[in-house]
Design a protein around this motif. Structure first.
Motif, PDB file in Angstrom:
ATOM      1  N   VAL A  31     -23.625  10.057  -3.527  1.00 17.94           N
ATOM      2  CA  VAL A  31     -22.923  10.410  -4.715  1.00 17.94           C
ATOM      3  C   VAL A  31     -23.726  10.844  -5.958  1.00 17.94           C
ATOM      4  O   VAL A  31     -24.799  10.756  -6.136  1.00 17.94           O
ATOM      5  CB  VAL A  31     -21.629   9.405  -4.848  1.00 17.94           C
ATOM      6  N   ILE A  32     -23.365  12.503  -6.824  1.00 20.90           N
ATOM      7  CA  ILE A  32     -23.650  12.460  -8.129  1.00 20.90           C
ATOM      8  C   ILE A  32     -23.295  12.200  -9.041  1.00 20.90           C
ATOM      9  O   ILE A  32     -23.820  11.668  -9.810  1.00 20.90           O
ATOM     10  CB  ILE A  32     -24.001  14.364  -7.541  1.00 20.90           C
ATOM     11  N   PRO A  33     -21.753  13.000  -9.042  1.00 16.58           N
ATOM     12  CA  PRO A  33     -20.954  12.959  -9.752  1.00 16.58           C
ATOM     13  C   PRO A  33     -20.758  11.132 -10.490  1.00 16.58           C
ATOM     14  O   PRO A  33     -20.242  11.232  -9.403  1.00 16.58           O
ATOM     15  CB  PRO A  33     -20.308  14.151 -10.396  1.00 16.58           C
ATOM     16  N   VAL A  34     -20.647  10.836 -11.169  1.00 22.13           N
ATOM     17  CA  VAL A  34     -20.257   9.641 -12.178  1.00 22.13           C
ATOM     18  C   VAL A  34     -19.348   9.422 -13.569  1.00 22.13           C
ATOM     19  O   VAL A  34     -19.906   9.666 -14.269  1.00 22.13           O
ATOM     20  CB  VAL A  34     -20.639   8.078 -12.304  1.00 22.13           C
ATOM     21  N   PHE A  35     -17.935   9.937 -13.212  1.00 20.23           N
ATOM     22  CA  PHE A  35     -17.043   9.751 -14.709  1.00 20.23           C
ATOM     23  C   PHE A  35     -17.290   7.932 -14.980  1.00 20.23           C
ATOM     24  O   PHE A  35     -17.343   7.952 -14.683  1.00 20.23           O
ATOM     25  CB  PHE A  35     -15.755   9.358 -14.177  1.00 20.23           C
ATOM     26  N   MET A  36     -17.354   8.676 -16.525  1.00 16.99           N
ATOM     27  CA  MET A  36     -17.780   7.593 -17.349  1.00 16.99           C
ATOM     28  C   MET A  36     -16.881   7.504 -18.760  1.00 16.99           C
ATOM     29  O   MET A  36     -16.709   8.395 -19.017  1.00 16.99           O
ATOM     30  CB  MET A  36     -18.991   7.145 -18.090  1.00 16.99           C
ATOM     31  N   GLY A  37     -16.856   6.287 -18.573  1.00 14.32           N
ATOM     32  CA  GLY A  37     -15.384   6.150 -20.131  1.00 14.32           C
ATOM     33  C   GLY A  37     -16.445   6.116 -21.710  1.00 14.32           C
ATOM     34  O   GLY A  37     -15.897   5.878 -22.787  1.00 14.32           O
TER      35      GLY A  37
ATOM     36  N   ASP B 282     -36.180   5.948 -15.103  1.00 13.60           N
ATOM     37  CA  ASP B 282     -35.318   4.973 -14.693  1.00 13.60           C
ATOM     38  C   ASP B 282     -34.471   3.874 -14.248  1.00 13.60           C
ATOM     39  O   ASP B 282     -34.479   3.090 -14.067  1.00 13.60           O
ATOM     40  CB  ASP B 282     -36.531   3.543 -16.575  1.00 13.60           C
ATOM     41  N   TRP B 283     -33.286   4.841 -14.285  1.00 17.03           N
ATOM     42  CA  TRP B 283     -31.765   4.581 -13.952  1.00 17.03           C
ATOM     43  C   TRP B 283     -32.038   5.312 -12.693  1.00 17.03           C
ATOM     44  O   TRP B 283     -32.401   6.368 -12.169  1.00 17.03           O
ATOM     45  CB  TRP B 283     -30.846   4.842 -15.066  1.00 17.03           C
ATOM     46  N   PRO B 284     -30.536   4.504 -11.875  1.00 14.22           N
ATOM     47  CA  PRO B 284     -30.712   5.698 -10.589  1.00 14.22           C
ATOM     48  C   PRO B 284     -30.160   7.010 -10.816  1.00 14.22           C
ATOM     49  O   PRO B 284     -29.040   6.508 -11.778  1.00 14.22           O
ATOM     50  CB  PRO B 284     -29.412   5.042  -9.888  1.00 14.22           C
ATOM     51  N   ARG B 285     -30.658   7.626  -9.575  1.00 12.88           N
ATOM     52  CA  ARG B 285     -29.690   8.824  -9.851  1.00 12.88           C
ATOM     53  C   ARG B 285     -28.391   9.523 -10.402  1.00 12.88           C
ATOM     54  O   ARG B 285     -28.132   9.533  -8.824  1.00 12.88           O
ATOM     55  CB  ARG B 285     -30.730   9.945  -9.506  1.00 12.88           C
ATOM     56  N   VAL B 286     -27.412   9.990 -10.904  1.00 14.28           N
ATOM     57  CA  VAL B 286     -26.412  10.328 -11.121  1.00 14.28           C
ATOM     58  C   VAL B 286     -26.429  10.934 -12.261  1.00 14.28           C
ATOM     59  O   VAL B 286     -26.545  10.648 -13.140  1.00 14.28           O
ATOM     60  CB  VAL B 286     -25.059   8.597 -11.480  1.00 14.28           C
TER      61      VAL B 286
ATOM     62  N   LEU C 187     -24.415   1.277 -11.009  1.00 15.73           N
ATOM     63  CA  LEU C 187     -24.940   1.922 -10.172  1.00 15.73           C
ATOM     64  C   LEU C 187     -25.681   1.853  -9.044  1.00 15.73           C
ATOM     65  O   LEU C 187     -26.191   2.689  -8.252  1.00 15.73           O
ATOM     66  CB  LEU C 187     -25.490   2.913 -11.112  1.00 15.73           C
ATOM     67  N   ALA C 188     -27.055   1.575  -9.102  1.00 14.61           N
ATOM     68  CA  ALA C 188     -28.042   1.289  -8.009  1.00 14.61           C
ATOM     69  C   ALA C 188     -27.051   0.933  -6.926  1.00 14.61           C
ATOM     70  O   ALA C 188     -27.175   1.208  -5.320  1.00 14.61           O
ATOM     71  CB  ALA C 188     -29.176   0.000  -8.379  1.00 14.61           C
ATOM     72  N   LEU C 189     -25.859  -0.447  -7.007  1.00 17.04           N
ATOM     73  CA  LEU C 189     -25.444  -0.536  -5.576  1.00 17.04           C
ATOM     74  C   LEU C 189     -24.150   0.045  -5.314  1.00 17.04           C
ATOM     75  O   LEU C 189     -24.592   0.735  -3.985  1.00 17.04           O
ATOM     76  CB  LEU C 189     -24.646  -1.732  -5.983  1.00 17.04           C
ATOM     77  N   LEU C 190     -23.751   1.262  -6.531  1.00 15.62           N
ATOM     78  CA  LEU C 190     -22.988   2.210  -5.760  1.00 15.62           C
ATOM     79  C   LEU C 190     -23.530   2.963  -5.084  1.00 15.62           C
ATOM     80  O   LEU C 190     -23.490   3.903  -3.810  1.00 15.62           O
ATOM     81  CB  LEU C 190     -22.688   3.291  -7.431  1.00 15.62           C
ATOM     82  N   LYS C 191     -25.506   3.782  -5.607  1.00 20.26           N
ATOM     83  CA  LYS C 191     -26.036   4.888  -4.644  1.00 20.26           C
ATOM     84  C   LYS C 191     -26.446   4.014  -2.575  1.00 20.26           C
ATOM     85  O   LYS C 191     -26.728   5.003  -2.023  1.00 20.26           O
ATOM     86  CB  LYS C 191     -27.146   4.793  -5.301  1.00 20.26           C
ATOM     87  N   GLU C 192     -26.651   3.019  -3.096  1.00 21.08           N
ATOM     88  CA  GLU C 192     -26.814   1.955  -1.668  1.00 21.08           C
ATOM     89  C   GLU C 192     -25.081   2.564  -0.392  1.00 21.08           C
ATOM     90  O   GLU C 192     -25.980   2.962   0.055  1.00 21.08           O
ATOM     91  CB  GLU C 192     -27.288   1.148  -2.044  1.00 21.08           C
TER      92      GLU C 192
END
Length: 110
Positions: free
Chosen positions: A21-27, A48-52, A11-16
């Motif tokens: 990106v705000i919403p992230v679909f998860m299973g 303490d996580w990347p903000r999504v 998720l940190a790499l995605l935000k970089e």
């Protein structure tokens, strides 16, 4: 897009790569090890996580719901599930589910 490693670093790499990106679909499902902490289908990650915004459309699905959907829609999935694994974690800690063990008449395990 795919990112290697654990979810948090992915998720940190995605935000970089895509800072907007705000919403992230998860299973995630409520019966998954970390799923039990989810209070709703849609909620932000912990501080303490990347903000999504985690969107978990299958949060309350059963195991049967998942497999009916995967098989019914011919969605590709990891072949380890066909080998008797029901949960995939670390390479050293993941084990086959003994309840799914198939033994032939000669005693060989399939």
């Amino acid at each position: 897009m795919e990112f290697p490693g654990p979810l948090k670093s992915g998720l940190a790499l995605l935000k970089e790569a895509r800072p907007n990106v705000i919403p992230v679909f998860m299973g995630s499902r409520a019966t998954d090890p970390r799923g039990k902490y989810m209070k709703s289908h849609v909620e932000y990650t912990d501080a303490d996580w990347p903000r999504v915004l985690r969107v978990c459309p299958i949060l309350n699905w059963t195991y049967t719901d998942v497999w009916k959907t995967l098989r019914g829609l011919c969605i590709p999935y990891c072949t380890l599930y066909d080998q008797g694994y029901t949960s995939l974690g670390g390479r050293e800690s993941t084990q086959k589910n003994p309840l799914l063990r198939i033994v032939t008449k000669t005693g060989a395990e399939m």
